[in-house]
Design an enzyme around this catalytic site. Structure first.
Site, PDB file in Angstrom:
ATOM      1  N   LYS A 106       0.724  -1.108  -0.044  1.00 47.33           N
ATOM      2  CA  LYS A 106      -0.078   0.120   0.106  1.00 47.33           C
ATOM      3  C   LYS A 106       0.935   1.188  -0.038  1.00 47.33           C
ATOM      4  CE  LYS A 106      -4.291   1.303   2.248  1.00 47.33           C
ATOM      5  NZ  LYS A 106      -4.723   1.326   3.746  1.00 47.33           N
TER       6      LYS A 106
HETATM    7  O1  G3P Z   1      -8.034   2.285   5.109  1.00 50.78           O
HETATM    8  C1  G3P Z   1      -8.013   3.978   5.125  1.00 50.78           C
HETATM    9  C2  G3P Z   1      -9.228   4.205   5.547  1.00 50.78           C
HETATM   10  O2  G3P Z   1     -10.351   3.239   5.359  1.00 50.78           O
HETATM   11  C3  G3P Z   1      -9.368   5.331   6.751  1.00 50.78           C
HETATM   12  O3  G3P Z   1     -10.623   5.385   7.129  1.00 50.78           O
HETATM   13  O4  G3P Z   1     -12.179   6.350   8.932  1.00 50.78           O
HETATM   14  O5  G3P Z   1      -9.799   6.671   9.104  1.00 50.78           O
HETATM   15  O6  G3P Z   1     -11.210   7.584   7.340  1.00 50.78           O
HETATM   16  P1  G3P Z   1     -11.087   6.625   8.145  1.00 50.78           P
END
Ligand code: G3P
Length: 217
Positions: free
Chosen positions: A87
């Protein structure tokens, strides 16, 4: 549509795996830190543990933001298991790293995608997945679903094989809307996946069936 779980928590990964609907896992440095994982050895071991639970693509994020660092870390991560997807953040050196890994046949996931142009560049560089972040766009009053629609249109126009991996999912409606638009993958916290199960009429209907089943005994 593929279902990935967006966590580094092994119990939640096991719970989703036991449901039988899990296709992969995504992690990021914030999710790893949340589990208290510290140091290179512990990080690498944690990815190995995840690979033992789930037989599907496991995104492991590089911590470097320069090309050499991303390549060094990415190669180490990819060597851990055949299911590891490297990633890589959407920065200039990240594009170079995507191309480097794509040429070597190593799967990649380009993260922190917030615009169609970023997705197009990542696809051109040969990314296996692009990760547009829905919740974080909604947080700043930008229509995240429009982004998914735009990326879908661009990828379909040119038959890019790069898959749209909708991330930063915050609720079950995000998942439904991504399915309607045609995202290839959603990566979601366990709670939003389980929320797809819920309907009060199902609960009421089942209570009645269970009560009536006793009359049949
Ligand atoms: O994998 C990264 C992403 O899903 C992060 O999510 O909730 O931190 O915006 P969030």
């Amino acid at each position: 549509m593929k279902f990935f779980i967006d966590t580094a928590n092994l119990d939640q990964i096991k719970e989703a795996q036991e449901l039988g609907i899990l296709d992969g896992v995504t992690t990021n440095p914030s999710l790893m830190a949340k589990e208290g994982i510290k140091g290179t050895e512990a990080i690498l071991q944690h990815y190995k543990n995840i690979c033992e639970i789930v037989d599907g693509d496991i995104s492991a994020e590089v911590l470097s933001v320069d090309f050499e660092g991303m390549v060094r870390e990415g190669e180490e991560l990819a060597a851990l298991h055949e299911n590891i997807v490297v990633k890589i953040p959407m920065v200039k050196d990240g594009i170079k790293a995507l191309k480097y890994f794509s040429d070597k046949g190593i799967k990649t996931n380009c993260t922190l995608i917030f615009s169609p142009g970023q997705a197009l560049l990542a696809a051109k560089a040969g990314a296996t997945y692009v990760s547009p972040f829905l919740g974080r766009l909604d947080d700043i009053s930008v229509d995240s679903l429009k982004l998914i629609e735009d990326i879908r249109l661009i990828f379909d126009n040119y038959m890019f094989e790069t898959e749209i991996l909708a991330a930063s999912i915050r609720n079950p409606m995000h998942i439904i809307n991504c399915a309607k638009i045609g995202a290839d993958v959603i990566t979601s916290p366990l709670a939003s996946i389980l929320a797809l199960l819920a309907h009060p009429l199902t609960d009421n209907g089942l209570a009645t069936f269970v009560a009536d089943a006793k009359k049949l005994a």
